[in-house]
Scaffold this motif. Sequence first.
Motif, PDB file in Angstrom:
ATOM      1  N   UNK A 231      14.334   8.880  -7.253  1.00 13.46           N
ATOM      2  CA  UNK A 231      12.780   9.011  -6.264  1.00 13.46           C
ATOM      3  C   UNK A 231      13.091   9.828  -5.560  1.00 13.46           C
ATOM      4  N   UNK A 232      13.556  11.102  -4.996  1.00 15.87           N
ATOM      5  CA  UNK A 232      13.142  11.779  -3.890  1.00 15.87           C
ATOM      6  C   UNK A 232      12.046  12.897  -4.223  1.00 15.87           C
ATOM      7  N   UNK A 233      11.393  13.357  -5.460  1.00 15.71           N
ATOM      8  CA  UNK A 233      10.153  13.650  -5.591  1.00 15.71           C
ATOM      9  C   UNK A 233       9.157  12.708  -4.692  1.00 15.71           C
ATOM     10  N   UNK A 234       9.176  11.538  -5.728  1.00 23.11           N
ATOM     11  CA  UNK A 234       7.737  10.435  -5.459  1.00 23.11           C
ATOM     12  C   UNK A 234       7.704  10.399  -3.826  1.00 23.11           C
ATOM     13  N   UNK A 235       9.351  10.606  -2.792  1.00 23.00           N
ATOM     14  CA  UNK A 235       8.981   9.695  -1.794  1.00 23.00           C
ATOM     15  C   UNK A 235       8.259  11.343  -1.047  1.00 23.00           C
ATOM     16  N   UNK A 236       8.644  11.908  -1.499  1.00 28.15           N
ATOM     17  CA  UNK A 236       8.288  13.524  -0.426  1.00 28.15           C
ATOM     18  C   UNK A 236       7.232  13.506  -1.179  1.00 28.15           C
ATOM     19  N   UNK A 237       6.695  13.235  -2.348  1.00 31.03           N
ATOM     20  CA  UNK A 237       5.188  14.231  -3.172  1.00 31.03           C
ATOM     21  C   UNK A 237       4.100  12.848  -2.494  1.00 31.03           C
TER      22      UNK A 237
ATOM     23  N   UNK B  30      17.141   8.888   3.564  1.00 37.74           N
ATOM     24  CA  UNK B  30      18.395   8.857   2.463  1.00 37.74           C
ATOM     25  C   UNK B  30      17.998   8.163   1.119  1.00 37.74           C
ATOM     26  N   UNK B  31      17.608   8.853  -0.068  1.00 38.07           N
ATOM     27  CA  UNK B  31      17.117   7.739  -1.078  1.00 38.07           C
ATOM     28  C   UNK B  31      17.665   7.423  -2.065  1.00 38.07           C
ATOM     29  N   UNK B  32      17.933   6.256  -2.835  1.00 36.40           N
ATOM     30  CA  UNK B  32      19.111   5.871  -3.108  1.00 36.40           C
ATOM     31  C   UNK B  32      18.229   4.533  -5.026  1.00 36.40           C
ATOM     32  N   UNK B  33      19.248   4.403  -5.537  1.00 33.34           N
ATOM     33  CA  UNK B  33      18.093   4.091  -6.467  1.00 33.34           C
ATOM     34  C   UNK B  33      19.778   3.150  -7.516  1.00 33.34           C
ATOM     35  N   UNK B  34      19.371   2.106  -8.221  1.00 34.17           N
ATOM     36  CA  UNK B  34      20.455   0.942  -9.042  1.00 34.17           C
ATOM     37  C   UNK B  34      21.079   2.446  -9.565  1.00 34.17           C
ATOM     38  N   UNK B  35      22.697   2.767 -10.099  1.00 39.80           N
ATOM     39  CA  UNK B  35      23.329   3.599 -10.484  1.00 39.80           C
ATOM     40  C   UNK B  35      22.954   3.065 -12.588  1.00 39.80           C
TER      41      UNK B  35
ATOM     42  N   UNK C 101      19.529   8.619  10.341  1.00 37.97           N
ATOM     43  CA  UNK C 101      19.196   8.689   8.497  1.00 37.97           C
ATOM     44  C   UNK C 101      18.659   7.205   8.542  1.00 37.97           C
ATOM     45  N   UNK C 102      17.481   6.878   7.286  1.00 38.74           N
ATOM     46  CA  UNK C 102      16.902   5.951   7.038  1.00 38.74           C
ATOM     47  C   UNK C 102      17.030   5.783   5.498  1.00 38.74           C
ATOM     48  N   UNK C 103      17.874   4.590   5.306  1.00 39.82           N
ATOM     49  CA  UNK C 103      18.085   3.672   3.896  1.00 39.82           C
ATOM     50  C   UNK C 103      16.461   4.088   2.993  1.00 39.82           C
ATOM     51  N   UNK C 104      16.451   4.417   2.074  1.00 42.20           N
ATOM     52  CA  UNK C 104      15.519   3.927   1.332  1.00 42.20           C
ATOM     53  C   UNK C 104      15.464   3.670  -0.209  1.00 42.20           C
ATOM     54  N   UNK C 105      15.346   2.581  -0.383  1.00 42.34           N
ATOM     55  CA  UNK C 105      15.657   2.268  -1.784  1.00 42.34           C
ATOM     56  C   UNK C 105      14.306   2.527  -2.938  1.00 42.34           C
ATOM     57  N   UNK C 106      14.739   3.019  -4.449  1.00 39.51           N
ATOM     58  CA  UNK C 106      13.576   3.568  -5.022  1.00 39.51           C
ATOM     59  C   UNK C 106      13.398   2.107  -5.416  1.00 39.51           C
ATOM     60  N   UNK C 107      13.781   0.986  -5.380  1.00 38.08           N
ATOM     61  CA  UNK C 107      13.409  -0.457  -6.645  1.00 38.08           C
ATOM     62  C   UNK C 107      12.531  -0.452  -5.360  1.00 38.08           C
ATOM     63  N   UNK C 108      12.245  -0.809  -4.033  1.00 40.46           N
ATOM     64  CA  UNK C 108      11.726  -0.740  -2.798  1.00 40.46           C
ATOM     65  C   UNK C 108      10.076  -0.203  -2.569  1.00 40.46           C
TER      66      UNK C 108
ATOM     67  N   UNK D  19       7.822  -2.628  -3.564  1.00 42.05           N
ATOM     68  CA  UNK D  19       7.045  -3.175  -1.853  1.00 42.05           C
ATOM     69  C   UNK D  19       6.796  -0.740  -1.176  1.00 42.05           C
ATOM     70  N   UNK D  20       5.976  -0.993  -2.193  1.00 43.49           N
ATOM     71  CA  UNK D  20       5.341   0.572  -1.848  1.00 43.49           C
ATOM     72  C   UNK D  20       4.637   0.773  -0.302  1.00 43.49           C
ATOM     73  N   UNK D  21       3.847  -0.373   0.066  1.00 39.43           N
ATOM     74  CA  UNK D  21       2.974  -0.175   1.035  1.00 39.43           C
ATOM     75  C   UNK D  21       4.124   0.289   2.667  1.00 39.43           C
ATOM     76  N   UNK D  22       4.567  -1.313   2.726  1.00 41.31           N
ATOM     77  CA  UNK D  22       5.612  -0.672   3.641  1.00 41.31           C
ATOM     78  C   UNK D  22       6.655  -0.312   3.503  1.00 41.31           C
ATOM     79  N   UNK D  23       7.705  -0.049   2.287  1.00 41.21           N
ATOM     80  CA  UNK D  23       8.307   1.117   2.595  1.00 41.21           C
ATOM     81  C   UNK D  23       8.209   2.639   2.334  1.00 41.21           C
ATOM     82  N   UNK D  24       6.966   2.959   2.334  1.00 38.57           N
ATOM     83  CA  UNK D  24       6.419   3.781   2.850  1.00 38.57           C
ATOM     84  C   UNK D  24       6.402   4.614   4.743  1.00 38.57           C
ATOM     85  N   UNK D  25       5.173   3.222   5.036  1.00 40.03           N
ATOM     86  CA  UNK D  25       4.958   2.882   6.005  1.00 40.03           C
ATOM     87  C   UNK D  25       6.187   3.429   6.608  1.00 40.03           C
ATOM     88  N   UNK D  26       7.214   2.366   6.753  1.00 43.89           N
ATOM     89  CA  UNK D  26       8.175   2.696   7.609  1.00 43.89           C
ATOM     90  C   UNK D  26       8.892   4.026   7.454  1.00 43.89           C
ATOM     91  N   UNK D  27       9.137   4.686   6.192  1.00 44.41           N
ATOM     92  CA  UNK D  27       9.327   5.926   6.525  1.00 44.41           C
ATOM     93  C   UNK D  27       8.562   6.869   7.071  1.00 44.41           C
TER      94      UNK D  27
END
Length: 265
Positions: free
Chosen positions: A53-59, A130-135, A172-179, A183-191
């Motif tokens: 989800x790195x491209x999604x977050x950055x874009x 730092x973007x993570x996603x379930x394995x 460093x901030x942990x960002x989960x792909x699932x969030x 939960x896009x609004x809150x997660x992107x706003x936090x980032x």
Amino acid sequence: MWVDRYAVEHRRPWHEWARVRTRRLIRGLPDALVTPFETNLDTAFVVGCGHSGTTLLAAKLGRLAGCFLPGWETGAFLPDRGLYWSKAAFGTILRTAEAAGGRVVLEKTPKHVHCAARIRRLLPRAKFLVVVRNPVDTCGSLLQRFGDLQAVIERWNMDNAAALSLLDGPASLLVRYEDLTARAEGTFAQAAAFIGLDWDPAALGPGTTAFSTDSPDRNMALRAAQVARGVHAAAEGWRDRLSAAQSGQIENDTAAIARRLGYGT
């Protein structure tokens, strides 16, 4: 085969080992003489295992006012050319951002997860998303691209071990792909707040981003098309890509790191 943590296809033939290591050693000789950047711009790096989800977050963050996002994975801090080249390459990006009126330079190269020390050497105030996603989802997606289950499991473990180390440090901030998707609004706003940008919900809607669908990199062109759409909750796509045996192997072989990232039991 030997493992090169900086390479997207990390399993490399032994005959390349001496050439790669020698090149990095020689080009890194001037590293001690390279001084940090003098810049008033804030810098942030989106890192993590590929297909997380790195491209999604950055874009989407790149659409915010004041953000300058290069439309490609620069790889500027990978060790192949040394810090002297890194400073020259990223310096061009900083100057371009200043000319464009940017306040925050946001860069996305997933493999920079292994380069935090090199980045901080030149940019001591740099921040990391730092973007993570379930394995199983990550490995299922990587498997479609690379076709070797054991290699993609190895990739997930290697890159996410580096992510854990980075998250143990500062800025460093942990960002989960699932969030990001559920939960896009809150997660992107936090980032956005973390890297110093004002949030605008319009960034989540469909529309062009810094990443081009005309990229000569087929994988990057595909990702660019995907992130140009609106953000929506993502189902467990791995169920259509993996057999029960494959998903079980992934869960077993990634369990130790996955638990530390909050996945699994």
